[in-house]
Design a protein around this motif. Sequence first.
Motif, PDB file in Angstrom:
ATOM      1  N   VAL A  32     -17.313  -4.445 108.251  1.00 31.66           N
ATOM      2  CA  VAL A  32     -17.381  -5.634 108.946  1.00 31.66           C
ATOM      3  C   VAL A  32     -15.945  -5.667 109.588  1.00 31.66           C
ATOM      4  CG1 VAL A  32     -17.717  -8.122 109.232  1.00 31.66           C
ATOM      5  CG2 VAL A  32     -19.162  -7.039 107.841  1.00 31.66           C
ATOM      6  N   ARG A  33     -15.932  -6.079 110.764  1.00 27.38           N
ATOM      7  CA  ARG A  33     -14.356  -6.374 111.185  1.00 27.38           C
ATOM      8  C   ARG A  33     -14.103  -7.985 111.148  1.00 27.38           C
ATOM      9  NH1 ARG A  33     -13.844  -5.598 117.086  1.00 27.38           N
ATOM     10  NH2 ARG A  33     -16.174  -5.789 117.249  1.00 27.38           N
ATOM     11  N   VAL A  34     -13.379  -8.231 110.352  1.00 27.15           N
ATOM     12  CA  VAL A  34     -13.080  -9.701 110.204  1.00 27.15           C
ATOM     13  C   VAL A  34     -11.786 -10.243 110.692  1.00 27.15           C
ATOM     14  CG1 VAL A  34     -12.987 -11.250 108.067  1.00 27.15           C
ATOM     15  CG2 VAL A  34     -14.411  -9.181 107.677  1.00 27.15           C
ATOM     16  N   PHE A  35     -11.993 -11.366 111.178  1.00 28.07           N
ATOM     17  CA  PHE A  35     -11.062 -12.194 111.544  1.00 28.07           C
ATOM     18  C   PHE A  35     -10.746 -13.252 110.322  1.00 28.07           C
ATOM     19  CE2 PHE A  35      -8.860 -15.698 113.788  1.00 28.07           C
ATOM     20  CZ  PHE A  35      -8.105 -15.343 114.768  1.00 28.07           C
ATOM     21  N   ALA A  36      -9.596 -13.061 109.953  1.00 28.42           N
ATOM     22  CA  ALA A  36      -9.254 -13.787 108.459  1.00 28.42           C
ATOM     23  C   ALA A  36      -8.146 -14.667 108.968  1.00 28.42           C
ATOM     24  CB  ALA A  36      -8.754 -12.803 107.290  1.00 28.42           C
ATOM     25  N   THR A  37      -8.493 -16.066 108.716  1.00 27.15           N
ATOM     26  CA  THR A  37      -7.231 -16.977 109.166  1.00 27.15           C
ATOM     27  C   THR A  37      -6.864 -18.005 108.042  1.00 27.15           C
ATOM     28  OG1 THR A  37      -6.917 -18.834 110.483  1.00 27.15           O
ATOM     29  CG2 THR A  37      -9.072 -18.630 109.959  1.00 27.15           C
ATOM     30  N   ALA A  38      -5.742 -18.396 107.739  1.00 24.96           N
ATOM     31  CA  ALA A  38      -5.381 -19.090 106.838  1.00 24.96           C
ATOM     32  C   ALA A  38      -3.825 -19.585 107.149  1.00 24.96           C
ATOM     33  CB  ALA A  38      -5.378 -18.361 105.179  1.00 24.96           C
ATOM     34  N   ARG A  39      -3.069 -20.335 106.237  1.00 20.91           N
ATOM     35  CA  ARG A  39      -1.734 -20.801 106.723  1.00 20.91           C
ATOM     36  C   ARG A  39      -0.828 -20.103 106.085  1.00 20.91           C
ATOM     37  NH1 ARG A  39      -1.533 -26.603 103.705  1.00 20.91           N
ATOM     38  NH2 ARG A  39      -2.604 -25.233 102.085  1.00 20.91           N
ATOM     39  N   ASN A  40      -1.046 -18.933 105.013  1.00 19.62           N
ATOM     40  CA  ASN A  40      -0.044 -18.420 104.426  1.00 19.62           C
ATOM     41  C   ASN A  40      -0.009 -16.871 105.046  1.00 19.62           C
ATOM     42  OD1 ASN A  40       1.459 -16.492 102.638  1.00 19.62           O
ATOM     43  ND2 ASN A  40       1.484 -18.478 101.168  1.00 19.62           N
ATOM     44  N   PRO A  41       1.130 -16.755 105.761  1.00 16.43           N
ATOM     45  CA  PRO A  41       1.119 -15.212 106.483  1.00 16.43           C
ATOM     46  C   PRO A  41       1.368 -14.219 105.650  1.00 16.43           C
ATOM     47  CG  PRO A  41       3.170 -16.733 107.007  1.00 16.43           C
ATOM     48  CD  PRO A  41       2.447 -17.468 106.243  1.00 16.43           C
ATOM     49  N   THR A  60      -8.296  -8.439 111.199  1.00 21.12           N
ATOM     50  CA  THR A  60      -7.271  -9.137 111.950  1.00 21.12           C
ATOM     51  C   THR A  60      -6.901 -10.382 111.280  1.00 21.12           C
ATOM     52  OG1 THR A  60      -8.230  -8.296 113.921  1.00 21.12           O
ATOM     53  CG2 THR A  60      -7.029 -10.153 114.247  1.00 21.12           C
ATOM     54  N   VAL A  61      -5.655 -10.704 111.092  1.00 30.63           N
ATOM     55  CA  VAL A  61      -5.116 -11.913 110.382  1.00 30.63           C
ATOM     56  C   VAL A  61      -4.533 -12.737 111.481  1.00 30.63           C
ATOM     57  CG1 VAL A  61      -4.812 -10.761 108.224  1.00 30.63           C
ATOM     58  CG2 VAL A  61      -2.887 -10.984 109.794  1.00 30.63           C
ATOM     59  N   PHE A  62      -4.724 -14.045 111.057  1.00 31.64           N
ATOM     60  CA  PHE A  62      -4.336 -15.050 112.133  1.00 31.64           C
ATOM     61  C   PHE A  62      -3.718 -16.505 111.428  1.00 31.64           C
ATOM     62  CE2 PHE A  62      -5.358 -18.824 115.060  1.00 31.64           C
ATOM     63  CZ  PHE A  62      -4.490 -18.492 116.079  1.00 31.64           C
ATOM     64  N   GLU A  63      -2.578 -16.558 111.364  1.00 33.01           N
ATOM     65  CA  GLU A  63      -1.977 -17.820 110.737  1.00 33.01           C
ATOM     66  C   GLU A  63      -2.190 -19.165 111.431  1.00 33.01           C
ATOM     67  OE1 GLU A  63       2.481 -19.611 109.745  1.00 33.01           O
ATOM     68  OE2 GLU A  63       2.139 -17.329 110.424  1.00 33.01           O
ATOM     69  N   GLN A  64      -2.902 -20.043 110.886  1.00 29.17           N
ATOM     70  CA  GLN A  64      -3.168 -21.390 111.616  1.00 29.17           C
ATOM     71  C   GLN A  64      -3.467 -22.242 110.324  1.00 29.17           C
ATOM     72  OE1 GLN A  64      -3.161 -22.474 114.870  1.00 29.17           O
ATOM     73  NE2 GLN A  64      -3.496 -24.358 113.583  1.00 29.17           N
ATOM     74  N   ARG A  74      -8.242 -23.391 118.340  1.00 28.00           N
ATOM     75  CA  ARG A  74      -7.366 -22.275 118.463  1.00 28.00           C
ATOM     76  C   ARG A  74      -7.851 -21.125 117.471  1.00 28.00           C
ATOM     77  NH1 ARG A  74      -1.980 -22.964 119.523  1.00 28.00           N
ATOM     78  NH2 ARG A  74      -1.438 -21.364 117.729  1.00 28.00           N
ATOM     79  N   ILE A  75      -8.463 -21.552 116.536  1.00 27.70           N
ATOM     80  CA  ILE A  75      -9.022 -20.347 115.578  1.00 27.70           C
ATOM     81  C   ILE A  75     -10.213 -19.710 116.211  1.00 27.70           C
ATOM     82  CG2 ILE A  75     -10.411 -19.836 113.599  1.00 27.70           C
ATOM     83  CD1 ILE A  75      -8.519 -22.100 112.413  1.00 27.70           C
ATOM     84  N   ALA A  76     -11.157 -20.507 117.016  1.00 24.30           N
ATOM     85  CA  ALA A  76     -12.177 -19.977 117.766  1.00 24.30           C
ATOM     86  C   ALA A  76     -11.870 -19.017 118.788  1.00 24.30           C
ATOM     87  CB  ALA A  76     -13.282 -21.166 118.253  1.00 24.30           C
ATOM     88  N   SER A  81     -11.072 -13.772 121.087  1.00 21.31           N
ATOM     89  CA  SER A  81     -10.175 -12.961 122.130  1.00 21.31           C
ATOM     90  C   SER A  81      -9.918 -11.679 121.229  1.00 21.31           C
ATOM     91  CB  SER A  81      -8.891 -13.758 122.283  1.00 21.31           C
ATOM     92  OG  SER A  81      -7.992 -12.793 122.742  1.00 21.31           O
ATOM     93  N   ALA A  82      -9.712 -11.879 120.083  1.00 19.70           N
ATOM     94  CA  ALA A  82      -9.725 -10.392 119.205  1.00 19.70           C
ATOM     95  C   ALA A  82     -10.668  -9.565 119.138  1.00 19.70           C
ATOM     96  CB  ALA A  82      -8.984 -10.741 117.644  1.00 19.70           C
ATOM     97  N   LEU A  83     -11.933 -10.199 118.641  1.00 15.60           N
ATOM     98  CA  LEU A  83     -13.072  -9.399 118.280  1.00 15.60           C
ATOM     99  C   LEU A  83     -13.938  -9.425 119.174  1.00 15.60           C
ATOM    100  CD1 LEU A  83     -13.202 -10.592 114.419  1.00 15.60           C
ATOM    101  CD2 LEU A  83     -12.159  -8.664 115.513  1.00 15.60           C
TER     102      LEU A  83
END
Length: 250
Positions: A32-41, A60-64, A74-76, A81-83
Amino acid sequence: MDLQLNGKTALVTGASQGLGRAIVKALAAEGVRVFATARNPELLASLATEIGRDGGVVPTVFEQDFMAEDGPKRIAEAALSALGPLDILVNNAGGSRPMAIDAPEEQWIEGMTLNFDRHRQLTQALLPNFLARKAGSIVSISGNLEPEVVNAAMVAKAGLVVWSKGLSEQLGQHGITVNCIQPGLIDTAQIRRLYPGDERRKFAEREIAMRDFGEPEDVGNAVTFIVSPRARYITGIVLTVDGGMRRYAF
């Protein structure tokens, strides 16, 4: 069994540690191609490195900050956009703490916002994506529904379960499944603080059929199955992953 997940896309919140980290790893291992988001880069970066090292699809990681007012939007937008179109949404971010019976309003707002409102807002932002495709899987990580003290997170998680059930009724006709995963006592940093040293063994031997706490991977594996095409006819449920800790039969 081939879970038929290779090439699918997923968004996972609270992805940098604990259950979220295990969920991302389990999905990535299945292709699976995952878009992983959290606060800690830093933790997000180490997650991507570990997955790449182990042969999974690097996420793909996204700090938010999920708690930010515009966090879900912003996450959506970033995930799409990324996937491109998303197949899977895992609402995992959350936090819990006991409260006084007369806890200030700020604590209630914080607990309800983090554990219910932001998940609902993110899901609603992504509903057009799922409806346009007439397919998809939405999974929310619920919590302890048998509270011993007042806890805003538990109230919010109960709301998450009821909301998910209603959503499953309305989205089923569009080929979209909506489920919850209810973990028991899983060996994460938060749980280790609550059950230090020998307390874990004593509690497990007394209260858990499997005689031990679960591992984050147990939850990751359950999520990976429930979002797969193999689970296409499962919707509107709360799947417990607790080693037999809860004794009710239905």
